[in-house]
Design a protein around this motif. Structure first.
Motif, PDB file in Angstrom:
ATOM      1  N   PHE A 179       0.809  -1.201   0.000  1.00  0.00           N
ATOM      2  CA  PHE A 179       0.000   0.000   0.000  1.00  0.00           C
ATOM      3  C   PHE A 179       0.854   1.267   0.000  1.00  0.00           C
ATOM      4  N   PRO A 180       0.254   2.408  -0.350  1.00  0.00           N
ATOM      5  CA  PRO A 180       1.022   3.662  -0.392  1.00  0.00           C
ATOM      6  C   PRO A 180       1.695   3.992   0.933  1.00  0.00           C
ATOM      7  N   THR A 181       2.774   4.752   0.842  1.00  0.00           N
ATOM      8  CA  THR A 181       3.500   5.161   2.034  1.00  0.00           C
ATOM      9  C   THR A 181       2.807   6.341   2.705  1.00  0.00           C
ATOM     10  N   SER A 182       3.206   6.607   3.921  1.00  0.00           N
ATOM     11  CA  SER A 182       2.620   7.734   4.651  1.00  0.00           C
ATOM     12  C   SER A 182       2.988   9.076   4.018  1.00  0.00           C
ATOM     13  N   SER A 183       4.027   9.087   3.179  1.00  0.00           N
ATOM     14  CA  SER A 183       4.422  10.319   2.492  1.00  0.00           C
ATOM     15  C   SER A 183       3.650  10.536   1.196  1.00  0.00           C
ATOM     16  N   GLY A 184       2.743   9.607   0.843  1.00  0.00           N
ATOM     17  CA  GLY A 184       1.895   9.792  -0.319  1.00  0.00           C
ATOM     18  C   GLY A 184       2.434   9.226  -1.606  1.00  0.00           C
ATOM     19  N   ASN A 185       3.411   8.318  -1.535  1.00  0.00           N
ATOM     20  CA  ASN A 185       3.929   7.656  -2.719  1.00  0.00           C
ATOM     21  C   ASN A 185       3.308   6.273  -2.871  1.00  0.00           C
ATOM     22  N   PRO A 186       3.172   5.781  -4.109  1.00  0.00           N
ATOM     23  CA  PRO A 186       2.639   4.439  -4.280  1.00  0.00           C
ATOM     24  C   PRO A 186       3.613   3.395  -3.762  1.00  0.00           C
ATOM     25  N   TYR A 187       3.103   2.226  -3.443  1.00  0.00           N
ATOM     26  CA  TYR A 187       3.991   1.125  -3.061  1.00  0.00           C
ATOM     27  C   TYR A 187       4.913   0.829  -4.235  1.00  0.00           C
ATOM     28  N   SER A 188       6.175   0.555  -3.959  1.00  0.00           N
ATOM     29  CA  SER A 188       7.197   0.600  -5.004  1.00  0.00           C
ATOM     30  C   SER A 188       7.464  -0.710  -5.728  1.00  0.00           C
ATOM     31  N   THR A 189       6.897  -1.832  -5.268  1.00  0.00           N
ATOM     32  CA  THR A 189       7.256  -3.121  -5.869  1.00  0.00           C
ATOM     33  C   THR A 189       6.039  -4.015  -6.066  1.00  0.00           C
ATOM     34  N   ILE A 190       5.945  -4.579  -7.250  1.00  0.00           N
ATOM     35  CA  ILE A 190       4.991  -5.654  -7.518  1.00  0.00           C
ATOM     36  C   ILE A 190       5.801  -6.886  -7.883  1.00  0.00           C
ATOM     37  N   LYS A 191       5.546  -7.995  -7.213  1.00  0.00           N
ATOM     38  CA  LYS A 191       6.237  -9.246  -7.508  1.00  0.00           C
ATOM     39  C   LYS A 191       5.283 -10.188  -8.230  1.00  0.00           C
ATOM     40  N   MET A 192       5.766 -10.773  -9.331  1.00  0.00           N
ATOM     41  CA  MET A 192       4.966 -11.688 -10.136  1.00  0.00           C
ATOM     42  C   MET A 192       5.657 -13.043 -10.190  1.00  0.00           C
ATOM     43  N   ASN A 193       4.871 -14.094  -9.995  1.00  0.00           N
ATOM     44  CA  ASN A 193       5.416 -15.448  -9.918  1.00  0.00           C
ATOM     45  C   ASN A 193       5.706 -15.994 -11.307  1.00  0.00           C
ATOM     46  N   THR A 194       6.950 -16.400 -11.540  1.00  0.00           N
ATOM     47  CA  THR A 194       7.347 -16.958 -12.832  1.00  0.00           C
ATOM     48  C   THR A 194       7.278 -18.474 -12.863  1.00  0.00           C
ATOM     49  N   ASN A 195       6.872 -19.094 -11.760  1.00  0.00           N
ATOM     50  CA  ASN A 195       6.750 -20.553 -11.730  1.00  0.00           C
ATOM     51  C   ASN A 195       5.680 -21.002 -12.720  1.00  0.00           C
ATOM     52  N   SER A 196       5.920 -22.096 -13.436  1.00  0.00           N
ATOM     53  CA  SER A 196       4.980 -22.544 -14.473  1.00  0.00           C
ATOM     54  C   SER A 196       3.618 -22.919 -13.902  1.00  0.00           C
ATOM     55  N   ALA A 197       3.573 -23.250 -12.612  1.00  0.00           N
ATOM     56  CA  ALA A 197       2.286 -23.585 -11.998  1.00  0.00           C
ATOM     57  C   ALA A 197       1.414 -22.360 -11.785  1.00  0.00           C
ATOM     58  N   ALA A 198       1.992 -21.175 -11.895  1.00  0.00           N
ATOM     59  CA  ALA A 198       1.224 -19.950 -11.681  1.00  0.00           C
ATOM     60  C   ALA A 198       0.449 -19.561 -12.930  1.00  0.00           C
ATOM     61  N   TYR A 199       1.131 -19.378 -14.057  1.00  0.00           N
ATOM     62  CA  TYR A 199       0.490 -18.910 -15.291  1.00  0.00           C
ATOM     63  C   TYR A 199       0.661 -19.866 -16.465  1.00  0.00           C
ATOM     64  N   GLY A 200       1.332 -20.986 -16.244  1.00  0.00           N
ATOM     65  CA  GLY A 200       1.571 -21.922 -17.325  1.00  0.00           C
ATOM     66  C   GLY A 200       2.815 -21.550 -18.120  1.00  0.00           C
ATOM     67  N   SER A 201       3.133 -22.369 -19.104  1.00  0.00           N
ATOM     68  CA  SER A 201       4.330 -22.134 -19.913  1.00  0.00           C
ATOM     69  C   SER A 201       4.133 -21.044 -20.961  1.00  0.00           C
ATOM     70  N   ASN A 202       2.879 -20.713 -21.259  1.00  0.00           N
ATOM     71  CA  ASN A 202       2.562 -19.680 -22.245  1.00  0.00           C
ATOM     72  C   ASN A 202       1.505 -18.757 -21.645  1.00  0.00           C
TER      73      ASN A 202
END
Length: 275
Positions: free
Chosen positions: A166-189
């Motif tokens: 979530f955004p910081t108390s100083s009014g900036n957006p959260y700086s990181t989005i992590k996405m899972n590259t494991n094939s069980a998450a989104y498949g090979s394609n």
């Protein structure tokens, strides 16, 4: 974000929980490798977040399937309102992005073409709304939000699709989005529209949106109704919001396993905050 729980052999088609961002909020049966102390759980609860299936990470604590809370964030005082839509509500967090109008620069690092195209899809969807907060993908320089990968297979009946904060108390957006590259998450394609929907959800967290069905996660996830209560942060009805269930919201805790974007109530909520 996580996928919803797996069947014994096959994954349930509609079992992805966004968070985005989607995890199933049912309690994980397997023991977590790092136990979370009672004091930390109390802080999480006091901040209005679910204490089910909390996981300790390098950055802090992963709650509600895809939301990262740092130790510093848990020390912040609660007290600002959250936004509600009827019984399946739209919420915002204590902090929002400030200094508007503002262009949020987004960079994708170390991820494949489907994640880059998915980022462009999510950005285009936000920018079409004409808000005072807009997004631009950059390939060099300093970004406000960086997408990066991690590789983590299923564990205890879940797989994390992505996570953010979530955004910081100083009014900036959260700086990181992590996405899972494991094939069980989104498949090979990976399907670009599905990946884009998850990124769209996670960006929603970065600018201050909670899960729409926070008061009753069974609405999108099934199972028993879970109501975490007010959490000491209040509730404010968005003016003009219909008093009906918020079906197909982009911030529902569990996804439909495919393409999902803003519904009419989502746009009302975003306009209220950022138009």
């Amino acid at each position: 974000m996580k996928k919803q729980k797996f069947a014994v052999i096959a994954c349930l088609a509609a079992g992805f929980l966004f968070a985005s961002c989607n995890k199933n909020d049912k309690q994980q049966e397997a023991a977590t490798p790092d136990q979370v102390s009672a004091d930390v759980l109390a802080q999480i609860k006091a901040n209005g977040f679910s204490t089910d299936n909390v996981r300790k990470t390098d950055e802090g604590y992963l709650v509600e399937g895809d939301i990262l809370l740092s130790a510093e964030r848990l020390q912040e005082k609660v007290g600002s309102p959250k936004l509600r839509i009827a019984n399946d509500e739209q919420y915002r967090t204590n902090n929002l992005v400030r200094a508007l109008p503002r262009v949020i620069k987004v960079k994708v690092t170390g991820l494949g073409s489907a994640f880059i195209a998915g980022t462009d899809t999510a950005i285009a969807r936000y920018n079409r709304l004409g808000l005072r907060i807009t997004f631009q993908r950059i390939t060099s320089g300093t970004a406000n939000i960086t997408l990066q990968g991690f590789n983590e297979g299923p564990s205890g009946g879940y797989i994390t699709l992505g996570s953010s904060g979530f955004p910081t108390s100083s009014g900036n957006p959260y700086s990181t989005i992590k996405m899972n590259t494991n094939s069980a998450a989104y498949g090979s394609n990976p399907d670009v529209l599905y990946v884009g929907s998850v990124i769209q959800h996670e960006i929603g967290h970065c600018i201050g949106m909670r899960h729409t069905d926070y008061y009753n996660r069974a609405y999108s996830c099934g199972g028993s109704a879970i109501n975490e209560g007010d959490g000491g942060v209040g509730a404010v009805l968005i003016p003009g919001t219909p008093s009906t269930a918020n079906a197909n919201s982009w911030m529902l805790a569990c996804s439909n396993g495919g393409n999902r974007t803003f519904n009419a109530n989502d746009i009302i909520a975003l306009n209220y905050l950022y138009k």
